[in-house]
Design a protein around this motif. Structure first.
Motif, PDB file in Angstrom:
ATOM      1  N   ILE A 116       4.156 -23.180 -25.255  1.00  0.00           N
ATOM      2  CA  ILE A 116       3.141 -24.235 -25.333  1.00  0.00           C
ATOM      3  C   ILE A 116       3.700 -25.513 -24.702  1.00  0.00           C
ATOM      4  N   MET A 121       0.219 -24.209 -19.544  1.00  0.00           N
ATOM      5  CA  MET A 121      -0.016 -23.862 -20.948  1.00  0.00           C
ATOM      6  C   MET A 121      -0.441 -25.123 -21.706  1.00  0.00           C
ATOM      7  N   GLY A 123      -1.359 -27.896 -24.685  1.00  0.00           N
ATOM      8  CA  GLY A 123      -0.696 -28.395 -25.885  1.00  0.00           C
ATOM      9  C   GLY A 123       0.582 -29.144 -25.589  1.00  0.00           C
TER      10      GLY A 123
END
Length: 147
Positions: A116, A121, A123
């Motif tokens: 993450i 990706m 986040g």
């Protein structure tokens, strides 16, 4: 004098950033599965850095990873051929830039899994990214990027 020093420092920082950017190859080939959207996002991230990316999504990824020398168990969703190196997974640009600046005698670098907060990706980064260098299916630490 302070203004002159600030101007020189600013110019030096800009030159350093340009040098780091210039160290990246102009082109890369990203091998992935056709359904993987995060890989497409990583390709867009590379393109934002000035790298032209060719996406190949009709190839057996296991064969590409073996050809690249990626150690078993340290793979990710995509493998990139960039210059003389392989980049495995969602490796942050700080590590990719370091690879091309230092040009170590390795086959490539990687970041296992799909952490993450890495490019592609969603986040925020919540834990350190342990980027490894690899050659002939053997790995060693390359750098750790703290949150």
């Amino acid at each position: 004098m302070k203004r002159f020093t600030a101007t020189v420092l600013t110019s030096a920082l800009a030159l350093g950033a340009a040098s780091a950017q210039a160290a990246l190859p102009d082109e890369a080939t990203l091998y992935k599965n056709p359904q993987c959207g995060c890989c497409d996002e990583y390709a867009r991230h590379l393109e934002e850095q000035g790298v032209e990316v060719t996406i190949v999504d009709d190839v057996e990824l296991g064969d590409i990873k073996q050809q690249a020398g990626v150690p078993y168990g340290l793979g990710s969703c995509h493998t990139i051929e960039m210059g003389e190196y392989w980049i495995e997974g969602h490796v942050p640009m700080e590590a990719v830039t370091k690879l091309f600046e230092e040009q170590p005698d390795v086959d490539g670098i990687g970041l296992a899994g799909m952490p993450i907060g890495t490019p592609g990706m969603p986040g925020p980064q919540s834990e350190p990214y342990n980027v490894y260098a690899f050659s002939d299916q053997q790995d060693e630490p390359f750098m750790t990027l703290a949150p």
